[in-house]
Write a protein that holds these residues in place. Sequence first.
Motif, mmCIF file in Angstrom:
data_model
loop_
_atom_site.group_PDB
_atom_site.id
_atom_site.type_symbol
_atom_site.label_atom_id
_atom_site.label_comp_id
_atom_site.label_asym_id
_atom_site.label_seq_id
_atom_site.Cartn_x
_atom_site.Cartn_y
_atom_site.Cartn_z
ATOM 1 N N GLU A 112 -2.988 2.832 -2.582
ATOM 2 C CA GLU A 112 -3.610 1.789 -3.410
ATOM 3 C C GLU A 112 -4.747 1.088 -2.671
ATOM 4 N N PHE A 123 -6.813 1.685 -12.109
ATOM 5 C CA PHE A 123 -5.379 1.410 -12.146
ATOM 6 C C PHE A 123 -4.959 1.022 -13.564
ATOM 7 N N ASP A 136 2.007 1.414 -7.691
ATOM 8 C CA ASP A 136 0.827 1.232 -8.533
ATOM 9 C C ASP A 136 -0.048 2.478 -8.398
ATOM 10 N N PRO A 138 -2.693 5.147 -8.884
ATOM 11 C CA PRO A 138 -4.017 5.116 -9.495
ATOM 12 C C PRO A 138 -4.356 6.424 -10.210
#
Length: 380
Positions: A112, A123, A136, A138
């Motif tokens: 990230e 994102f 998270d 991407p």
Amino acid sequence: MTDATDSSDDAPNSKDQFRPVGHENEHFLLTTVVGSYPKPKWLDRARELYQGGDTTKPREHQGEHAEELPDFDEDAWEEAKDDASRLITKEHERAGLDVVVDGEMRRNEMVEFFAHRIDGYEFNGPVKVWGHNYFDKPSVVSEVEYDETWLVDEYEFTADVADRPVKVPITGPYTLANWSFNEAYDDLESLAVDLADLVNEEIQKLVDAGARYIQIDEPALATTPDDHAIVGECLEHIVADIPEDVRVGLHVCYGDYSRIYPEVLEYPVDEFDLELCNGDYDQLDVFKDPAFTADLALGVVDAHVAEVETVEEIKANIRKGLEVVPPEQLVVSPDCGLKLLPREVAYEKMANLVTAAREVEADLDAGEITVDAAPAKADD
């Protein structure tokens, strides 16, 4: 910035260039960390405040007319990261490490962090990876391009704080590609190679800033070993036009190493940093035949266990490395990043690691350790 002497080895990127002035032993086992380190609890709280968390006074101090504290703004957040970087860099030096990092105090997560700095990524919210853990992840939505520098400011700050050489860990292009959704490229290889060119551009800037020790992190490699040729191609792009006195290492963790060895010996790197302690060195024999021709950065403390290994235990682990390579090819480090451990445990592991390395050096000087592994170079 460093206390390192000129290398006495013929190779300009030898680990001996990082030998401290006045090193007490004839032998030298370079000690370092992989990268991440536990963040001070107050830094996590500072991030919450900066990202819009509670900016009021602590509940126990709030009266009926208590005034809100000022917003925790960009300047305050930068100051907090600077303070944490100073603290951990000096903590590494206090533990006695020969080469230090700042514990990646400015980074949130290994993919990230970089994806936010590369044009072409976006994102769309976290995805569940296991249990209740989220990542998270991407997406690559257009051709990746280099925009702002990623790590130059971090390196320059740390090098200014440090009295010892500084290593720069960078997430490798294969992991950056493999751990992202690919919505723009025909295949993983073409995305990874484009990312490798961006990593090369960043390293060029780091070298211009004074960096001489770069570590490429590719944890995805050993979990998808059929793609080892892609990683090799990426590394060729990464090291293109990098000066010979810049030491380049490759960190690999997890997976079945027998599926990538000996092919990885063809990679254009000076050092392989391997997680082996966590598996009780069950895979150590993989690297004995054919002979290991690069330097081995051996994990000698377990990054996943909160118990602190004794000096004697670590010395025994270091001697396992000497079954694979001679002392001049051995570097000593943890298995992996230490960020998930309690900070006091991480520090004690580092301090014991350094003590163990110095004692093994002294034992080697005294001839008390028999080394079976002979020096082996790629052209042997």
